[in-house]
Design an enzyme around this catalytic site. Structure first.
Site, PDB file in Angstrom:
ATOM      1  CD  GLU A  45      -2.712   1.602   0.362  1.00 28.37           C
ATOM      2  OE1 GLU A  45      -3.220   2.745   0.355  1.00 28.37           O
ATOM      3  OE2 GLU A  45      -2.997   0.725  -0.490  1.00 28.37           O
TER       4      GLU A  45
ATOM      5  CG  HIS B  85      -7.373  -9.622 -16.682  1.00 24.45           C
ATOM      6  ND1 HIS B  85      -7.665 -10.232 -17.888  1.00 24.45           N
ATOM      7  CD2 HIS B  85      -8.575  -9.219 -16.179  1.00 24.45           C
ATOM      8  CE1 HIS B  85      -8.964 -10.202 -18.100  1.00 24.45           C
ATOM      9  NE2 HIS B  85      -9.541  -9.587 -17.082  1.00 24.45           N
TER      10      HIS B  85
END
EC number: 1.17.99.9
Length: 302
Positions: A57, A275
């Site tokens: 993060e 993806h």
């Protein structure tokens, strides 16, 4: 044209790609709360505790912040250097505004929490900023070439494909982001149908989310094939259009393959990030087509 400006454009485009991939990494690893409810600090400090979630993060925030500085620098520099090119100022504003929007949305989600419906917009907003930066960079390189001044033709059918597909792609991107944010990636463990054991149709909410995305993606796949075939038949002499659609066809195939691989690998992180990468590249090319349509319509009006 200034080589430094071209270099900045390339670096900023790559940085924005890292922002997109980093966001997908945060979601896929469940690291969104790795820094707690603290923003811009991480758990109340500048440097995070050494846990995987906090590092992921914090790294995403660092890359996003660095990218913000680069985007702002690119926007200002292109405004001054190639502001005479019609699209420059619009794209400069878009790149900065949507980068700020995605940062605020991410910060709000951390501090206040947010629903999956809202968080699914996060990736799409970042995509618009990335595409704006990519197009700005292309304008910088284009300013040194003769391509912009060359006349070209885009028929009504091709215009329909170019405009329709970019709009529909954004819808499909949203459904894919919604799949991630509702933890529906493995709701259906078979392909192309949801499950061969419990019946082919979905029965639960998460299964409907997953199958809805698959259905939307299948239509996009077929539409891009149709557009690529049309380009191969009618636009072989117009390299930007022809090769743009050929590359788009390759990207949508890779996109579909990586999506299927995510299911059969049971959410392998590499396939999941691929993806996100392929759809980002595809969206950038489709936005370039939109730029070409706008230019062609102005060309016709003259």
């Amino acid at each position: 044209m200034n080589k430094a400006l071209k270099g900045l454009g390339i670096i900023t485009t790559i940085a924005m790609l890292f922002v997109l991939i980093g966001g997908a990494l945060v979601t896929k690893t469940g690291s969104g709360m790795g820094c707690g409810r603290s923003w811009p600090l991480c758990n109340g400090s500048i440097f995070p505790a050494l846990t995987l979630e906090s590092i992921i993060e914090w790294s995403h925030r660092f890359v996003s912040g660095t990218s913000g500085v680069l985007v702002l620098a690119l926007a200002i520099w292109t405004w001054k250097k190639i502001g005479h090119i019609r699209e420059t100022k619009f794209l400069a504003v878009m790149s900065v505004v949507f980068l700020i929007l995605q940062a605020l949305l991410g910060a709000a989600a951390v501090v206040f929490g947010s629903s999956a419906l809202i968080m699914a917009l996060h990736f799409g907003i970042s995509l618009i900023s990335f595409a704006s930066v990519l197009l700005l960079t292309l304008l910088v390189f284009e300013a040194d070439s003769k391509q912009k001044s060359e006349s070209f033709y885009i028929g009504k059918t091709m215009q329909f494909h170019m405009i329709g597909i970019i709009i529909y792609t954004y819808v499909v991107v949203y459904t894919g982001a919604y799949v991630r944010h509702t933890s529906s990636s493995l709701a259906c463990l078979d392909f192309p149908m949801c499950s061969t054991e419990n019946g082919w149709l979905p029965g639960k909410f998460h299964e409907w989310v997953q199958m809805g995305h698959r259905a939307a993606a299948l239509l996009l796949f077929a539409w891009i094939i149709a557009a690529a075939v049309h380009a191969a038949r009618q636009y072989k002499n117009q390299k930007r259009i022809y090769w743009g659609w050929m590359i788009s066809l390759i990207l949508i195939i890779l996109q579909a393959a990586s999506g299927i691989a995510v299911v059969y690998s049971r959410l392998d992180l590499g396939f999941a990030l691929a993806h996100a990468f392929f759809i980002s590249c595809l969206f950038g090319i489709l936005c370039y087509f939109l730029l070409l349509v706008a230019r062609y319509r102005r060309q016709v009006q003259k």
